[in-house]
Each structure stands twice: as C-alpha cells, then as structure tokens.
Design an enzyme around this catalytic site. Structure first.
Site, PDB file in Angstrom:
ATOM      1  N   LYS A 121       0.649  -1.167  -0.389  1.00  9.65           N
ATOM      2  CA  LYS A 121      -0.046   0.360   0.081  1.00  9.65           C
ATOM      3  C   LYS A 121       0.672   1.103  -0.128  1.00  9.65           C
ATOM      4  O   LYS A 121       0.381   1.834  -0.735  1.00  9.65           O
ATOM      5  CB  LYS A 121      -0.778   0.323   1.239  1.00  9.65           C
ATOM      6  CG  LYS A 121      -2.172  -1.216   0.441  1.00  9.65           C
ATOM      7  CD  LYS A 121      -2.945  -0.693   1.581  1.00  9.65           C
ATOM      8  CE  LYS A 121      -4.133  -2.285   1.492  1.00  9.65           C
ATOM      9  NZ  LYS A 121      -5.688  -2.053   2.535  1.00  9.65           N
ATOM     10  N   LYS A 202      -4.830 -11.068  -5.150  1.00 11.26           N
ATOM     11  CA  LYS A 202      -6.554 -11.181  -4.829  1.00 11.26           C
ATOM     12  C   LYS A 202      -7.335 -10.620  -5.161  1.00 11.26           C
ATOM     13  O   LYS A 202      -7.248  -9.678  -5.984  1.00 11.26           O
ATOM     14  CB  LYS A 202      -6.246 -11.774  -4.067  1.00 11.26           C
ATOM     15  CG  LYS A 202      -5.919 -10.360  -2.408  1.00 11.26           C
ATOM     16  CD  LYS A 202      -6.116 -10.641  -1.183  1.00 11.26           C
ATOM     17  CE  LYS A 202      -6.781  -9.010  -0.973  1.00 11.26           C
ATOM     18  NZ  LYS A 202      -8.158  -8.485  -0.136  1.00 11.26           N
ATOM     19  N   LYS A 205     -11.124  -5.009  -2.648  1.00 14.59           N
ATOM     20  CA  LYS A 205     -12.420  -3.905  -2.442  1.00 14.59           C
ATOM     21  C   LYS A 205     -11.550  -2.556  -3.350  1.00 14.59           C
ATOM     22  O   LYS A 205     -12.393  -2.240  -4.380  1.00 14.59           O
ATOM     23  CB  LYS A 205     -12.782  -3.799  -1.493  1.00 14.59           C
ATOM     24  CG  LYS A 205     -13.198  -4.701  -0.495  1.00 14.59           C
ATOM     25  CD  LYS A 205     -14.118  -3.679   0.594  1.00 14.59           C
ATOM     26  CE  LYS A 205     -13.076  -3.650   1.709  1.00 14.59           C
ATOM     27  NZ  LYS A 205     -13.489  -4.031   3.172  1.00 14.59           N
TER      28      LYS A 205
HETATM   29  P1  ATP Z   1      -8.178  -4.212   0.098  1.00 17.15           P
HETATM   30  O1  ATP Z   1      -8.022  -5.193  -0.826  1.00 17.15           O
HETATM   31  O2  ATP Z   1      -8.903  -3.046  -0.574  1.00 17.15           O
HETATM   32  O3  ATP Z   1      -7.458  -3.858   1.645  1.00 17.15           O
HETATM   33  P2  ATP Z   1     -10.101  -6.562   1.109  1.00 17.15           P
HETATM   34  O4  ATP Z   1     -10.563  -6.624  -0.296  1.00 17.15           O
HETATM   35  O5  ATP Z   1      -8.637  -6.680   1.922  1.00 17.15           O
HETATM   36  O6  ATP Z   1     -10.044  -4.493   1.006  1.00 17.15           O
HETATM   37  P3  ATP Z   1     -10.461  -6.092   3.981  1.00 17.15           P
HETATM   38  O7  ATP Z   1     -12.043  -5.561   4.607  1.00 17.15           O
HETATM   39  O8  ATP Z   1      -9.211  -5.622   3.956  1.00 17.15           O
HETATM   40  O9  ATP Z   1     -10.971  -6.309   2.482  1.00 17.15           O
HETATM   41  O10 ATP Z   1     -10.717  -7.866   4.391  1.00 17.15           O
HETATM   42  C1  ATP Z   1     -12.054  -8.131   4.751  1.00 17.15           C
HETATM   43  C2  ATP Z   1     -12.172  -9.674   5.474  1.00 17.15           C
HETATM   44  O11 ATP Z   1     -12.161 -10.489   3.677  1.00 17.15           O
HETATM   45  C3  ATP Z   1     -10.811  -9.653   5.629  1.00 17.15           C
HETATM   46  O12 ATP Z   1     -10.746 -11.247   6.797  1.00 17.15           O
HETATM   47  C4  ATP Z   1     -10.369 -10.327   4.761  1.00 17.15           C
HETATM   48  O13 ATP Z   1      -8.692 -11.508   5.099  1.00 17.15           O
HETATM   49  C5  ATP Z   1     -11.135 -10.632   3.865  1.00 17.15           C
HETATM   50  N1  ATP Z   1     -10.975 -11.534   2.423  1.00 17.15           N
HETATM   51  C6  ATP Z   1      -9.943  -9.760   1.654  1.00 17.15           C
HETATM   52  N2  ATP Z   1     -10.021 -10.480   0.664  1.00 17.15           N
HETATM   53  C7  ATP Z   1     -10.509 -11.745  -0.174  1.00 17.15           C
HETATM   54  C8  ATP Z   1     -10.183 -12.101  -0.562  1.00 17.15           C
HETATM   55  N3  ATP Z   1      -9.775 -11.993  -1.630  1.00 17.15           N
HETATM   56  N4  ATP Z   1     -10.713 -13.742  -0.340  1.00 17.15           N
HETATM   57  C9  ATP Z   1     -10.842 -13.770   0.335  1.00 17.15           C
HETATM   58  N5  ATP Z   1     -10.937 -13.215   1.863  1.00 17.15           N
HETATM   59  C10 ATP Z   1     -10.765 -12.102   1.783  1.00 17.15           C
END
Ligand code: ATP
Ligand code: LTN
Length: 338
Positions: A121, A202, A205
C-alpha cells in the site's frame, strides 16, 4: 487471571473495513466463516472504521458514515445473528484506540516495516500517514481487547494475526500474563478468492473500485454478476481439474466448491472436458442463489434504521463491558494511573 478473561465460551473477534465494495472474497473468506461459528464461540464482529482512516484521501466523511451502516447491515444480511453475536462499530468503543497506544509502545518498528500489506500500500503512494504503518497494532488491540481466542480472516490477513500474537506475547513477557494470545482461523477452501480479471491477484475492494470485472460485489445486480463471470479470465483449453487447472479456472472451481460444499471429484466430473462457458454460468448460478436472499435482507435492514441502530447500540454496550475490564488490567499491568 483477570476477571474479563473468565469466559463462558472461547471468543472470536473479527472485522471488515467500511471501504469500497464488499465482495465475494470478503464473504467467502470472512463473513460466511463468521456465520458458521456463532454457536461454538462467543462472537464479536466489528466494523473497523478507525482502520478506514489509514488512507484518508480515499474516504470522504459522509461516505465513511454511510459505508459503516451499510457494512453493519451486510453482517446481518449474511446471517450474523445479533441474538448470538455482538455487532458493533469500532470507533464507538474508545478502548481500541487507547490500547493501540500502549501496544504500539511495545511493538518494534521493524515488525511493522515487514508487513507485506504496508509495503504494497505504501509503494502505491507518494506520501503515507503513520496510521498505515501502525495499522496492525490497532488490529492487535481490536483482538486482545476481547481476549479473543480465534480470529477468522482470509488468507491475506494471516501475517497481521501473527503480528498480533507476537505483540501479545511480548506484552506478557514485559508485564506479566495479561493478554490472550490469539490464533488465526482460516477456512480450507475460499480463503483467497482471486480477481476475475487477473487470477494471479487476490480479489480486492480497492482494485474492484477501479477495475470493472475484477470483483463480484455482494450488492451487484444479477446482470452485472453474470456479465463479470462471463468475462472471467480462463484459458483456451477445457481442463477443469483442481490439480491441473490454470489460475482462472481454479478460481472458478474454488468459488463453486466453497459455496456448494460439494466434493472435488463430483465437481470435476461435472465440468472437466466441457467448455468453460458452462462452468462460468454454473458458478454464476450458485453465487446468485447465495446472494439474492442476502440482498433482499440487506434492503429490508437498510429500510429500518431504528432496528439497525438498536443492534449497534446494544453491540457497543456489550463490547465496552468486556473492553473496559481488559483495559483496566492492561493499565494496571503497565503502571498507568495512580
Ligand atoms: P483491500 O484489498 O482493498 O485492502 P480487502 O478486500 O482485503 O480490501 P478487507 O476489509 O481488508 O478487504 O478484508 C475483510 C476480510 O475479508 C478480511 O478477513 C480479509 O482477509 C478477507 N478477504 C479480503 N479479500 C479476500 C479474498 N480475496 N478472498 C478471501 N478473503 C478475503
Ligand atoms: N485488517 C483487517 C481488518 C481488521 C481486522 C481486525 C480483522 C481490523 N481489525 C481484527 C480481524 C481482527 C483487514 O484489512 N481485513
């Protein structure tokens, strides 16, 4: 042992940031796992709005407030039951920020610089706030403030939970046994859902906000969901076996398996050797069957702000009850106050 550590059941704590579009990865990696644990554990689930401030240029105040409510409603719509679980907003329990300060003082800077999420990040920006670096300390505080035994998260958060363990252990070494050292809980299938446009990264968001066809938002329309699966990157063959599939195909098979719970052999027998068009539409079907009732419940909850506020008020009260006791133990242990 301190009073707040006497628990009727082992405890779980987890949270999601109220930023971006909550996607299928968040649902499979986190929300759906939480839902399954509500009988075996005392569960606390928070919307981590303080964490959402770490990249201030992308969150506007009004939007943050709105997203906080929306994500709370998504917890409920996903099947988190407020009669069994505590749902609350992180910033409404001031103990999180207070404990984060104390824990920050026992966390070596090197541990934070090693966090891959910070590296990724911070590499993407010219200037970053200190909060982006100390973010995992706040996350550790979220967890140990409730003496949580297990932390259910997606694969990408494993390193942060390991850091929380290290911080709790270091605190206990310095000040005596005070904090519970948490374990990470990661599901076997679906803990790392990949981007549909790029199955080597992965589903995320922040990328989903910018790139169409990357993520399946939990609130996306059926049409948009079918379209995104239809465009998902696969390959030019027809192999649909977990061992030999290309990343895009493996991602589709994994989503299908995580949702249906069917054995691998049965899934392979259905899709191997067929065109991927069939697989894509079958995955879209099971995802839609899962999301349609969720979207319906979400709308109903969002239309009833009094209900949502009631759940969050009660949640914050219960959270404070535990958090305030643990913070007293921490302050006593380190010698704060008179
Ligand atoms: P960003 O990638 O924008 O940082 P994020 O999609 O990782 O955001 P978070 O709020 O950070 O979203 O994550 C919330 C939960 O979802 C956490 O437990 C994280 O591990 C899980 N998570 C996020 N992305 C994935 C994914 N692609 N597959 C499975 N679990 C996920
Ligand atoms: N860092 C996590 C969100 C988060 C969290 C937590 C998860 C903040 N505090 C405590 C589990 C426990 C994320 O970005 N997904």
């Amino acid at each position: 042992m301190a009073s707040a550590t006497s628990k009727e059941k082992p405890r779980i704590l987890s949270g999601v940031q109220p930023t971006g579009r909550i996607h299928l990865g968040n649902y499979l990696g986190a929300l759906s796992v939480w839902r399954e644990q509500q009988d075996g554990y005392e569960c606390l689930f928070c919307v981590v709005d303080l964490h959402a401030l770490t990249i201030p240029e992308v969150v506007r105040p009004d939007e943050l407030r709105r997203k906080t409510r929306e994500v709370c409603a998504l917890y409920l719509a996903s099947g988190i039951d407020p009669e069994r679980s505590t749902i609350f907003v992180q910033s409404e329990v001031h103990e999180h920020a207070e404990l984060a300060w104390v824990l920050g003082c026992v966390t070596p800077l090197g541990w934070l610089h090693r966090m891959t999420q910070f590296k990724t990040k911070s590499d993407q920006r010219e200037s970053v706030g200190t909060g982006l670096l100390t973010y995992p300390v706040l996350q550790a505080a979220d967890i140990v403030l409730y003496q949580a035994d297990q932390v259910p998260v997606g694969q990408d958060q494993k390193q942060h939970i390991e850091l929380a363990r290290d911080v709790a252990q270091r605190f206990n070494q310095l000040f005596g046994e005070t904090l519970t050292v948490p374990d990470v809980m990661i599901r076997e299938v679906g803990a790392r859902v990949m981007g549909l446009d790029d199955p080597t990264a992965k589903m995320s968001k922040s990328v989903g906000e910018k790139v169409k066809g990357h993520a399946i938002g939990l609130l996306d329309s059926p049409k948009a969901i079918r379209k995104a699966f239809g465009r998902a990157v696969t390959d030019s063959g027809n192999v649909a076996r977990f061992e030999d599939a290309s990343p895009g195909v493996l991602n589709l098979l994994t989503i299908y398996r995580a949702i249906t719970g069917k054995p691998r052999e049965e899934i392979e027998a259905t899709f191997d050797g067929q065109g991927y068009g069939h697989l894509k539409m079958a995955v879209a079907d099971v995802v839609l069957a899962e999301l349609e009732p969720l979207q319906q419940r979400w709308k109903e909850i969002m239309d009833d702000p009094t209900y949502l506020d009631g759940v969050l008020d009660r949640g914050a009260e219960r959270a404070r009850e535990i958090a305030s006791k643990v913070l007293v133990d921490v302050k006593r242990a380190v010698g704060l106050g008179r």
